[in-house]
Design a protein around this motif. Structure first.
Motif, PDB file in Angstrom:
ATOM      1  N   ILE A 284       0.806  -1.222   0.000  1.00 63.85           N
ATOM      2  CA  ILE A 284       0.000   0.000   0.000  1.00 63.85           C
ATOM      3  C   ILE A 284       0.844   1.280   0.000  1.00 63.85           C
ATOM      4  O   ILE A 284       0.615   2.190  -0.796  1.00 63.85           O
ATOM      5  CB  ILE A 284      -0.931   0.021   1.246  1.00 63.85           C
ATOM      6  CG1 ILE A 284      -1.883  -1.171   1.184  1.00 63.85           C
ATOM      7  CG2 ILE A 284      -1.706   1.315   1.324  1.00 63.85           C
ATOM      8  CD1 ILE A 284      -2.722  -1.342   2.435  1.00 63.85           C
ATOM      9  N   SER A 285       1.805   1.347   0.892  1.00 63.48           N
ATOM     10  CA  SER A 285       2.489   2.612   1.132  1.00 63.48           C
ATOM     11  C   SER A 285       3.227   3.198  -0.065  1.00 63.48           C
ATOM     12  O   SER A 285       3.091   4.400  -0.325  1.00 63.48           O
ATOM     13  CB  SER A 285       3.471   2.460   2.295  1.00 63.48           C
ATOM     14  OG  SER A 285       2.793   2.563   3.505  1.00 63.48           O
ATOM     15  N   PRO A 286       4.022   2.419  -0.775  1.00 61.02           N
ATOM     16  CA  PRO A 286       4.812   3.061  -1.823  1.00 61.02           C
ATOM     17  C   PRO A 286       3.942   3.805  -2.821  1.00 61.02           C
ATOM     18  O   PRO A 286       4.207   4.963  -3.159  1.00 61.02           O
ATOM     19  CB  PRO A 286       5.534   1.883  -2.482  1.00 61.02           C
ATOM     20  CG  PRO A 286       5.548   0.807  -1.460  1.00 61.02           C
ATOM     21  CD  PRO A 286       4.296   0.980  -0.675  1.00 61.02           C
TER      22      PRO A 286
ATOM     23  N   GLY B  12       2.081   6.727  -1.053  1.00 56.93           N
ATOM     24  CA  GLY B  12       3.032   7.806  -0.794  1.00 56.93           C
ATOM     25  C   GLY B  12       3.274   8.623  -2.049  1.00 56.93           C
ATOM     26  O   GLY B  12       3.255   9.863  -2.025  1.00 56.93           O
ATOM     27  N   ARG B  13       3.476   7.928  -3.154  1.00 58.38           N
ATOM     28  CA  ARG B  13       3.727   8.670  -4.394  1.00 58.38           C
ATOM     29  C   ARG B  13       2.489   9.464  -4.808  1.00 58.38           C
ATOM     30  O   ARG B  13       2.578  10.630  -5.197  1.00 58.38           O
ATOM     31  CB  ARG B  13       4.143   7.729  -5.521  1.00 58.38           C
ATOM     32  CG  ARG B  13       4.466   8.480  -6.808  1.00 58.38           C
ATOM     33  CD  ARG B  13       5.082   7.608  -7.859  1.00 58.38           C
ATOM     34  NE  ARG B  13       5.473   8.373  -9.050  1.00 58.38           N
ATOM     35  CZ  ARG B  13       6.648   8.956  -9.209  1.00 58.38           C
ATOM     36  NH1 ARG B  13       7.568   8.874  -8.257  1.00 58.38           N
ATOM     37  NH2 ARG B  13       6.922   9.649 -10.309  1.00 58.38           N
TER      38      ARG B  13
ATOM     39  N   LEU C 160      -0.110  10.538  -3.046  1.00 57.64           N
ATOM     40  CA  LEU C 160      -0.593  11.613  -2.175  1.00 57.64           C
ATOM     41  C   LEU C 160       0.504  12.579  -1.741  1.00 57.64           C
ATOM     42  O   LEU C 160       0.277  13.773  -1.617  1.00 57.64           O
ATOM     43  CB  LEU C 160      -1.252  11.017  -0.923  1.00 57.64           C
ATOM     44  CG  LEU C 160      -2.505  10.178  -1.154  1.00 57.64           C
ATOM     45  CD1 LEU C 160      -3.098   9.740   0.180  1.00 57.64           C
ATOM     46  CD2 LEU C 160      -3.541  10.965  -1.950  1.00 57.64           C
ATOM     47  N   LEU C 161       1.704  12.050  -1.506  1.00 55.47           N
ATOM     48  CA  LEU C 161       2.713  12.916  -0.900  1.00 55.47           C
ATOM     49  C   LEU C 161       3.748  13.418  -1.894  1.00 55.47           C
ATOM     50  O   LEU C 161       4.101  14.591  -1.897  1.00 55.47           O
ATOM     51  CB  LEU C 161       3.417  12.168   0.241  1.00 55.47           C
ATOM     52  CG  LEU C 161       2.499  11.704   1.371  1.00 55.47           C
ATOM     53  CD1 LEU C 161       3.279  10.892   2.390  1.00 55.47           C
ATOM     54  CD2 LEU C 161       1.828  12.904   2.026  1.00 55.47           C
ATOM     55  N   ILE C 162       4.245  12.521  -2.720  1.00 56.53           N
ATOM     56  CA  ILE C 162       5.329  12.917  -3.626  1.00 56.53           C
ATOM     57  C   ILE C 162       4.776  13.556  -4.885  1.00 56.53           C
ATOM     58  O   ILE C 162       5.224  14.605  -5.324  1.00 56.53           O
ATOM     59  CB  ILE C 162       6.209  11.698  -3.954  1.00 56.53           C
ATOM     60  CG1 ILE C 162       6.844  11.181  -2.655  1.00 56.53           C
ATOM     61  CG2 ILE C 162       7.253  12.060  -4.993  1.00 56.53           C
ATOM     62  CD1 ILE C 162       7.776  10.024  -2.835  1.00 56.53           C
TER      63      ILE C 162
END
Lengths: 211, 211, 211, 211
Positions: D178-180, D183-184, D186-188
């Motif tokens: 889920i995270s990678p 993260g891309r 929403l965050l990166i």
DNA sequence: TTCTAATCGAGACGGTACGTCCCGTCTTGCC
DNA sequence: GGCAAGACGGGACGTACCGTCTCGATTAGAA
């Protein structure tokens, strides 16, 4: 539908005609619950802060039941005032003398404004009068009218007895009978006790005699 | 900061003390814009229907600017009334006779209530008085006080001239001078013209003399 | 005026040029009072509920002093984040192995997000990014940039050592180093302890090697 | 009244019980007008700048109608997010291989965050999470829960097929799935195209296998 | 008695105003 | 000029009423 008929037509949008066929009828129990609740609410919160919602809630009644009876908050209040005021039509017995009649008339006024709720509503309505001429006319007819008629009787008896000149200025006479006391009761607010009324009677009689 | 100082403390939460250091100050231009807008709004829509939003909008001012000056709509209205009423402190010149003084006093009252906006606010405030004793006291002090003082002067001069008995009932005398006219102007509402005032003067003088 | 220079020009309406002649200078004591107050306020009330008024009041400072330094609440927050984040530029020492470097990099990230205030502001800023592309660009440059550079170093060393293929997909590699941990820290929110980091290091190394 | 029932109790003051007698009911037409207006407003102005006034105005609805449904702006937004997110429960079909399942799962995530409005609200809520633990718990249960369940299915199938060790670290595996990507996304904020997903799938599979 | 229509309590509806709070700017007087 | 204090226009917040309308359930007159 007598309820709505008792409100001068100016004040209601349009009084219902009705009762055509298989009709239902406003229940008296509901009407009186509303009336009671309204009086209580007025006594507690005052006119300006009395809300229809609160009255209906207190009466355990739907808001629609209120609006089925009166077209607006104001009309409801007015109807109430009228009813309360009509309950006590001034009736000044012939005391045999002008001074006695004058004092009798003053006593009637004091009795009617004794209830502070009446005082409140009366003032509120007077205030509203400055905005709504129609309301003013309605009040003059239903509230002031009977009182001025009673005062006129006092004057007439005085003329008949010879205590007052036949050509007395009726308009001014009525004002003199009504205004000083009403002004003190509603606007100035000082105490109105027996001594005060006694002295007021004296000066009114003097004034009338000179008019 | 004279603005808030002029409002009796009962009416405001707490008049600001202020001016500790490099302080900001309510701008007079804004205050007067609000005042003007309020008067206009009152004239158009009447007290009950006047909203702070509308006043602020009309004045081109933020609502906060209003609430920075007065803690509530009511306080604002009241301050306004006081100001308007204070602008016209009754001053009854010595006419040389009781009748002349009485007439002069009546003329002053008529002049002050001539503006229907004053009439409206006065009645609204009188009505509010029945709910808030504090307000009643404030009004009696700032509004009624000066007027009763002027009326007292009329009585005193009459006594000095020997036109009135020295032991005249002052309280009743004041009521007689003020109430009949005020009652007609505010409560009864009939016309008040020169002839009416002339006749009213006569009966008041008669009444006073007999008191 | 170095203060405003540190805020990317996109974020300020117009950065002051200044210092032309007989100029005054923003006092550092005031700036730091504001900064402290802002941090405290953030910790207590959170970003969304932090008001400029409250910050100024807590700092014992006029609001104008704040707006003299930053053009808006948002710019102030952003500048703060940047400063806090810049204070801790990631510096991954060469551990001699890919696994060691990866673990070192993860530790740096954890250390930086350890402060919950940083976490809050970071998320708030990420959220704001979706509305303001300019802000996104600024953040990418000042915040993400240095971190991705540090991560790139880790990859480069791995290639040099022969632990990673020379044609490794750098973009994907960077994401793999950064996203899983950041996602857990900021979005998912589970615990991140030593054991977790150890295992995460293993899978990241495996992933990188296969890329 | 399903509307308010769908909002977790933490988020509403107290979900209405209701339907005691001849009761009134929130009209679905109004609810959907508000929902539509809210989505439009979010798309145009963004979360932080969306006002209840504006939503109500756009929906042609009184503000009270909004507050009758949700106790605050925040609760309204949250309910919206939950609804939107619930509409698209992740369902990863068995593709026959771990790599296929992983790619399928990633595609589902991408599809759900494709709508930038979802992205915005998700981030706003994540940010709010740092202030309100209750909100965090609610979100974890209703939003993250189903997604982690779907990811767990992917892992289980891999274990069943023998592609993954039976003692795989589930927690870490879920994070890796889920995270990678999140993260891309929403965050990166870099591009996420087919090629990216293909390569990401490869490294995730490699990571999982090594876990 | 059965039908039928207006009643009832409850409360949602579109509005308008309330008084509070905050934003970002402007103003005042001290240093 | 910077500074503290705080007023300014603007505008959103959430609450309270207004007078209208809509629900089912109840009730009472006409058939």
């Amino acid at each position: 539908m007598e309820r709505n008929r008792s409100v001068p037509s100016i004040l209601c949008g349009m009084p219902r005609k009705r009762e055509p066929a298989g009709a239902a009828v406003l229940q008296e129990s509901v009407t009186s619950a509303i009336t009671t609740a309204l009086f209580d609410e007025l006594a507690e919160t005052g006119y300006a802060r009395t809300s229809v919602d609160a009255v209906a809630r207190r009466a355990g009644v739907g808001k629609a039941a209120v609006y089925r009876r009166w077209p607006s908050k104001q009309a409801m209040l007015l109807d109430l005032l009228e009813t309360a005021v009509r309950r006590n039509v001034p009736e000044v017995p012939d005391s045999g003398s002008l001074a006695g009649d004058v004092r009798g008339f003053l006593d009637v006024i004091v009795a009617q404004v004794a209830d502070p709720r009446i005082k409140r509503i009366a003032l509120d309505m007077a205030a509203e009068t400055t905005r709504s001429p129609d309301l003013g006319a309605a009040l003059r007819e239903t509230v002031a009218g009977p009182r001025r008629a009673a005062a006129a009787t006092v004057l007439s008896r005085g003329v008949e007895r010879g205590e007052l000149p036949a050509d007395i200025d009726r308009e001014l006479g009525l004002d003199l009978l009504i205004s000083p006391l009403l002004g003190r009761l509603l606007l100035i607010g000082g105490p109105v006790d027996d001594a005060y009324l006694t002295r007021l009677t004296t000066v009114i009689v003097a004034g009338l005699t000179s008019a």
